[in-house]
Design a protein around this motif. Structure first.
Motif, short mmCIF file in Angstrom:
data_model
loop_
_atom_site.label_atom_id
_atom_site.label_comp_id
_atom_site.label_asym_id
_atom_site.label_seq_id
_atom_site.Cartn_x
_atom_site.Cartn_y
_atom_site.Cartn_z
N ALA A 91 29.23 -117.54 27.05
CA ALA A 91 28.83 -116.30 26.36
C ALA A 91 28.75 -116.54 24.86
O ALA A 91 27.82 -116.07 24.19
CB ALA A 91 29.83 -115.20 26.68
N ASN A 127 25.66 -118.83 24.19
CA ASN A 127 24.33 -118.32 24.54
C ASN A 127 24.03 -116.93 24.01
O ASN A 127 22.86 -116.56 23.89
CB ASN A 127 24.16 -118.32 26.06
N SER A 128 25.06 -116.11 23.72
CA SER A 128 24.80 -114.77 23.23
C SER A 128 25.77 -114.42 22.11
O SER A 128 25.55 -114.74 20.95
CB SER A 128 24.87 -113.75 24.36
N VAL A 129 26.92 -113.81 22.46
CA VAL A 129 27.89 -113.45 21.43
C VAL A 129 29.27 -113.25 22.06
O VAL A 129 29.40 -112.68 23.15
CB VAL A 129 27.46 -112.17 20.67
N ASN A 189 23.75 -114.23 18.72
CA ASN A 189 23.49 -112.81 18.46
C ASN A 189 24.53 -112.16 17.55
O ASN A 189 24.55 -110.93 17.42
CB ASN A 189 23.41 -112.05 19.79
N PHE A 223 24.14 -106.97 24.05
CA PHE A 223 24.11 -108.43 24.07
C PHE A 223 25.17 -109.01 24.99
O PHE A 223 25.42 -110.22 24.99
CB PHE A 223 24.29 -108.98 22.65
N ASP A 224 25.80 -108.11 25.76
CA ASP A 224 26.89 -108.50 26.66
C ASP A 224 28.00 -109.22 25.88
O ASP A 224 28.43 -110.32 26.25
CB ASP A 224 26.37 -109.38 27.80
#
Length: 1000
Positions: free
Chosen positions: A655, A658-660, A771, A841-842
């Motif tokens: 996480a 790849n995102s936040v 993110n 952004f999960d």
């Protein structure tokens, strides 16, 4: 329940209207309120109470106080059990249950008593000379030794009692409430001084309660009551009874253990059992009294052989007559008072004295009372099995026994070899004792702290001298603390003439010292005169060496009875004087102190403070599991559903990559540094320079100790020209602040700089991942997060929901990352706002385990895990952070030959041949595979994880010359016998170019 066959019909300070039942070794007895366990046992005719440590010889009650070496018992059972409690100190209470120690299956049928038959084969130091062969038998030897060692048994259940600590200051602390202590306390208190009076007995008075003395025409006990009443009425006086000063530290700090409820039945005890006092006194008066010395002769350890003063104590304080046909063996006048006490209570008494007949007060009175006195004579040996029955008396000639005189039947032998001032606290304070030939004892010399010894503790054993000494000591203390002296009272006592003591350490033919009956010096450890002779023959001439070789002075009594006799015998063997031989060291504790008293309330979960961040409840709500980092509770990982550690960490890592992700980093140490010399201090603290750091910028720094080893690291930001905010590792925050304060106070007091810990003032959240910028832009509108306006290693200030916010663009993950700092009391609200903004952004919270994996993938170190106090910046491959143009702490140590060695352990990466095997941290590293039990280790694994983004295991290791061995293969032996191959690599496993933390 047995009858109290040796209880006097009247007298004593016991409450005969309050009968108490108790059990000893399973048998029921009766005593009275005010008894000790020892006095109650003696009242019931019980002398045989113990077995000795090595030979398991029968032993009886010897003393009436803290110096008791024999009468050790296991008090109570279960969680309330106390091992090795002295029967002479245990106040009797209803239902008390005690058993003898060091005896199995019973004291009468102790199987280890067989050791007496083999005594000649187990002298001093036997344990150094035996159990060595055959080597394969050591396991069996150890089982037997462990079973035989020690006395009582430690409790296995948790202690149910509570213990407290408290602190106090006073003008005058008086240790001991005998005649000198009471006189000192009264004079000091009358001047208006704040006085703390400490005594280990339940009532004040000390030796005044154990004899027929008169003061100002009053019985001594009545005078004590009057003085005590006076003291209790004064508001500036604190009286601590049932309390012992057990340590004397620097700057007049004294430690006191106060026993609050041990004298009560178990069911009636209060909330607090014991309290530890730490008292800082302007002046200390040591009125600790003196211990009577035994005399060393054959079989002097039989039950029924007691110190003469103890016999008087049992008569006067407890109304107990320890024997009806008594012999008193003494080399001084004081024991004649015991003979008079015995005679007055119906006992038949004979005194044996090595001195010629004289006309001093007490011997003359004894002679008038019809007491038989045998002068110029000594007791050579005692006989009996489990109780003394007879003594042999011989002529005393030229310091050794001469012609046999007679045998005296007896059921009690009172012994007095003189007095030893209790100089333990004086010695602990730094004072040096000196030998007095006149008094045949060590007495205090010059004081090293603000202290005065008085009375018997100062070598004045007379009552008049004790009162005078105490008053003068108080007057000296009053003047020393700046108070106005008073007119000293003149308490009147009957002056007694006294003949000189005849020093008498060992009775017997020195040539036969190891061939006749045992002559014990240390009762508790079965150290005999022959053992000291043996130690000297084997080359142990230092008294400290003899102590350790023979065990003289070990155990619970710490040599209070035996050490002076032992030193004197050693001096005689070596042909030296006692001062030339010296004394052993007097160390705290004066008497044993329970672990509970020392621990106080710091037990279990209270052992160390538990620190929680302001987000802790949120972490709990999310099901986080925690780990302890320093004193902090930090989220370890956040399992979802049936996830284990590895699954949860893999999800959290991906996480963040790849995102936040979001991390609660509030526990990082934060130190506010302000002042004109702030830059100067930072230049000294860190290896890299700080002069040119611009306001609004951040810089990473390494901190070294004096030896040039990495001490801590962290990022510091410049908030203003003279204002910096330093971050430290979570566990190093207090250590770093102490370190900086130490240098400021000792070496650079001229620097104008102030340090303030603000760790608890700010909540810190790391928002990490591609993110991260988008999330923060949603909640913080007044900061431009573009790379141009907010570059890496800088900070900006703005607001989130109208709350002041300082955001730093730094990264411990290699990803685009920001650390959000807000006032801690608003931390939860801001955390919730960021979580809400990150939902699209999960956004994923992650814990310390994921943090470790992320930083390891990027090659970032953790001080304390990848360093161990023996690692330099060059060992870490971080020599670029070491400035050449400035000095700093530890710099000179970096040029030592040792720190410049090429084969030092250096931090490198490791890639195991089997990608799925995570190397155990701490694993040893070999240059090549080996199954030998002893192999040459070249390093060890410091950090090891499975990388979800790389889908393989990664590790850090400290390897000798590792930075020059890139690509080489090493071997790691595993616990299952397998040797796993691994290749030395760079520390950076992911994004070596570092582009991800600069992403648009």
């Amino acid at each position: 329940m047995s009858n109290q066959t040796h209880r006097l019909k009247d007298g004593g300070r016991i409450d005969r209207g309050a009968a108490l039942g108790f059990t000893f070794n399973g048998k029921s007895y009766q005593g009275y309120q005010g008894d000790t366990l020892a006095s109650a046992l003696l009242a019931n005719g019980v002398h045989f109470v113990a077995r000795s440590w090595k030979y398991h010889r029968p032993r009886g009650i010897v003393t009436a106080g803290v110096e008791e070496p024999n009468a050790l018992v296991q008090l109570e059972t279960g969680a309330y059990t106390v091992p090795n409690a002295r029967a002479t100190e245990i106040e009797l209470y209803q239902g008390l249950n005690a058993t003898s120690v060091n005896a199995s299956p019973s004291i009468e049928n102790d199987r280890m008593a067989v050791n007496q038959l083999f005594a000649r084969f187990i002298p001093a130091g036997f344990y150094y000379k035996t159990f060595k062969w055959p080597r394969s038998w050591w396991g069996k030897y150890e089982e037997v030794i462990r079973e035989a060692a020690g006395f009582g048994k430690a409790p296995t259940a948790l202690d149910p009692d509570r213990y407290e600590k408290t602190y106090a200051h006073c003008d005058v602390l008086v240790a001991g409430a005998g005649p000198a202590g009471l006189a000192a306390a009264w004079v000091a208190a009358s001047s208006g001084a704040r006085v703390v009076l400490v005594d280990d007995q339940p009532e004040l008075g000390g030796s005044l309660l154990s004899g027929p003395a008169m003061i100002d025409g009053l019985p001594a006990a009545a005078w004590v009551a009057k003085i005590t009443d006076d003291l209790r009425r004064l508001p500036e006086v604190t009286i601590l009874s049932r309390s012992t000063v057990f340590g004397y530290q620097e700057h007049n700090l004294l430690t006191v253990t106060q026993r609050l409820s041990e004298h009560l039945p178990l069911a009636a005890r209060g909330a607090v059992r014991e309290r530890l006092w730490k008292v800082r006194a302007k002046h200390v008066i040591l009125a600790t009294g003196a211990h009577e010395r035994p005399i060393v002769f054959g079989n002097n350890d039989l039950p029924g052989i007691m110190l003469a003063s103890a016999v008087s104590t049992y008569i006067h304080r407890y109304g107990v007559l320890p024997g009806r046909k008594a012999v008193i063996f003494t080399n001084n006048d004081d024991a004649y008072q015991t003979a008079l006490d015995l005679k007055a209570n119906g006992a038949e008494v004979t005194v044996v004295d090595p001195r010629p007949a004289g006309n001093s007060s007490l011997p003359a009175t004894a002679r008038r009372q019809g007491i038989n006195i045998v002068n110029d004579a000594v007791v050579v040996t005692a006989s009996g099995s489990r109780h003394v029955k007879m003594v042999e008396v011989a002529r005393h000639q030229d310091g050794v026994p001469g012609q046999f005189i007679t045998s005296l039947a007896c059921d009690l032998l009172g012994v007095s070899g003189g007095w030893n001032p209790v100089i333990h606290l004086f010695a602990q304070s730094g004072g040096k004792a000196h030998w007095s030939n006149e008094k045949a004892c060590f007495v205090p010399g010059s004081a090293m702290q603000k202290e005065t010894s008085a009375g018997a503790a100062n070598g004045d054993f007379s009552l008049s001298g004790a009162l005078r000494d105490g008053a003068l000591a108080a007057q000296q203390a009053i003047v020393a603390v700046g108070l106005k002296p008073i007119v000293l009272p003149s308490w009147k006592v009957v002056e007694l003439s006294e003949a000189a003591i005849m020093p008498l350490w060992l009775v017997g033919d020195r040539k036969q010292v190891g061939r006749g009956p045992k002559q014990f010096v240390d009762y508790q450890n079965d150290v005999s005169a022959a053992d000291i002779y043996l130690a000297a023959r084997e080359g142990y001439h230092s008294v400290e060496h003899v102590k350790r070789y023979t065990a003289l002075g070990f155990g619970t009594d710490q040599g209070k009875l035996g050490n002076i006799n032992g030193m004197a015998i050693l001096a005689e063997v070596l042909g030296k004087t006692i001062p030339q031989t010296g004394t052993t060291t007097f160390r705290p504790n004066y008497t044993p102190v329970t672990f509970g008293t020392v621990a106080g309330r710091e037990l279990g979960e209270f052992l160390t403070p538990i620190r929680k961040t302001c987000i802790h409840p949120w972490h709990q709500e999310q099901g986080a599991l925690f780990e302890d980092v320093g004193n902090w509770k930090r989220p370890w990982y956040y399992p979802r559903g049936k996830e284990d550690l590895h699954a949860a960490v893999a999800r959290e890592c991906l996480a963040a990559r790849n995102s936040v992700g979001i991390l609660d980093a509030s526990t990082l140490g934060k130190i506010d540094v302000q002042g004109p010399d702030a830059v100067t201090l930072l230049n000294w603290m860190y290896t890299n320079p700080w002069n040119k750091l611009e306001v609004g910028k951040c810089r990473y720094g390494l901190m070294l100790d004096e030896n040039g080893m990495v001490f801590d690291d962290g990022v510091t930001v410049r908030l203003g020209e003279q204002h910096f905010l330093m971050s430290t590792t979570t566990g190093g925050a207090a250590r770093v602040l102490d370190w900086m304060e130490r240098w400021l106070q000792t070496e650079w007091p001229h620097l104008k700089v102030n340090l303030t810990s603000v760790t608890d003032h700010f909540a810190t959240f790391a928002v990490v991942g591609p993110n991260a910028r988008r999330v923060l832009q949603k909640v913080c509108k007044d900061i431009d997060f573009s790379n141009e306006k907010f570059p890496f290693m800088s900070f900006r200030e703005g607001s989130i929901n109208s709350v002041f916010t300082r955001i730093m663009r730094i990264s411990f993950s290699g990803e685009l990352s920001y650390e959000v700092n807000v006032p801690a009391n608003m931390g939860r609200a801001i955390w919730d706002a960021i979580i809400e903004a990150g939902k699209e952004f999960d956004i994923t919270p992650y814990g310390t385990e994921t943090m470790h994996v992320l930083r390891a993938e990027k090659g970032y170190i953790i001080v304390g895990q990848d360093t161990d106090g023996s690692v330099t910046p060059f060992d870490l491959g971080m020599g670029g952070l070491v400035a050449k143009s400035k000095d700093f702490l530890g710099k000179r140590s970096l040029i030592r030959s040792d720190t410049a060695r090429s084969d030092r352990k250096q931090l490198v990466g490791l890639l195991s041949e089997d990608k799925d095997v995570v190397l155990p941290e701490g694993s040893q590293i070999l240059a090549e595979p080996s199954n030998e039990p002893i192999a040459d280790m070249i390093g060890h694994v410091t950090s090891s994880y499975f990388s979800p983004i790389l889908q393989r295991s990664i590790a850090f290791a400290l390897i000798k010359g590792g930075l020059g061995k890139m690509g080489q293969e090493v071997s790691i032996p595993l616990a299952n016998g397998r040797n796993l191959a691994a290749k030395i690599s760079s520390l950076v496993f992911y994004d070596a170019e570092g582009v991800r933390q600069h992403v648009e």
